[in-house]
Enzyme design. Sequence first.
Site, PDB file in Angstrom:
ATOM      1  N   CYS A  55       0.844  -1.196   0.000  1.00  0.00           N
ATOM      2  CA  CYS A  55       0.000   0.000   0.000  1.00  0.00           C
ATOM      3  C   CYS A  55       0.881   1.249   0.000  1.00  0.00           C
ATOM      4  CB  CYS A  55      -0.913   0.001   1.223  1.00  0.00           C
ATOM      5  SG  CYS A  55      -2.012   1.452   1.289  1.00  0.00           S
ATOM      6  N   ASP A  57       0.470   3.803   1.669  1.00  0.00           N
ATOM      7  CA  ASP A  57       0.449   4.418   3.006  1.00  0.00           C
ATOM      8  C   ASP A  57       1.871   4.723   3.486  1.00  0.00           C
ATOM      9  OD1 ASP A  57       0.355   4.628   5.975  1.00  0.00           O
ATOM     10  OD2 ASP A  57      -1.772   4.191   5.677  1.00  0.00           O
ATOM     11  N   ARG A  59       3.160   4.907   6.213  1.00  0.00           N
ATOM     12  CA  ARG A  59       3.637   4.209   7.408  1.00  0.00           C
ATOM     13  C   ARG A  59       4.054   2.762   7.142  1.00  0.00           C
ATOM     14  NH1 ARG A  59      -1.882   5.380  10.373  1.00  0.00           N
ATOM     15  NH2 ARG A  59      -2.507   4.767   8.270  1.00  0.00           N
ATOM     16  N   CYS A 114      -6.013   0.052   7.014  1.00  0.00           N
ATOM     17  CA  CYS A 114      -5.871   0.627   5.668  1.00  0.00           C
ATOM     18  C   CYS A 114      -7.099   1.482   5.342  1.00  0.00           C
ATOM     19  CB  CYS A 114      -5.707  -0.492   4.640  1.00  0.00           C
ATOM     20  SG  CYS A 114      -5.462   0.119   2.959  1.00  0.00           S
TER      21      CYS A 114
HETATM   22 ZN    ZN Z   1      -3.430   1.252   3.041  1.00  0.00          ZN
END
Ligand code: ZN
Length: 222
Positions: A55, A57, A59, A114
């Site tokens: 992903c 993301d 993090r 997520c």
């Molecule tokens: Zn995600």
Amino acid sequence: MCAANSEELLKREEITLENLLQGNRDFVTKTLEEDPDYFQKLSAGQKPPVLWIGCSDSRVPADKITNTMPGDIFVTRNIANVVTHSDMSMLSVLDYSVNILKIKHIIVCGHYGCGGVAAAHGNQQVGLIDNWLRNIKDVYRLNQTEVDALPENKKVDRLVELNAIHSAMNVMSTSIVQNAWANGQELSVHAWVYSLETGLINDLKFSYSKADDMDPMFKMDI
Ligand code: ZN
């Protein structure tokens, strides 16, 4: 979700381009102190054994959370680690990593918390991204009985796991992976989920290294 306090988050929002460039210079200084030949060696080429599909993301950086180094993992990331057969970027990464780099493992790694999967589970309109997340709606629809039977706080987590498995299945059903298997290439496909709260990866035990065991519907005649 991330447990960073507001002061910490504010500090991150203040990151400037100069911070990033200074960070880069610090990285070079520190790296050369540890190994004066580091960049010379790394620039000679790459032979990563792993393709990571994760992903976007901020993090969930693949090398950081697996304690690996530049050169170890070939990476592609998108919102909610979706794998579709019409994504030319994904297919190009897959083709290059399997047929040129000869990677040995493909890991689809989702993450609990997520936002993309949570949005796909709900009905709120977010924007253009709704069309991308629509792929995850299909995962939900295919597993709706299981997901809907779970307690409210477990539903999105399970959908995160099912989405990682679904993406891994989509990797396996490409002609790229199936031709590699037919040619006897050593290659396995896995589905994992990372926890933002503990930092640990949950191996979903979804692991395939040949076409024989996969759903016959998606197995190509080769
Ligand atoms: Zn995600």
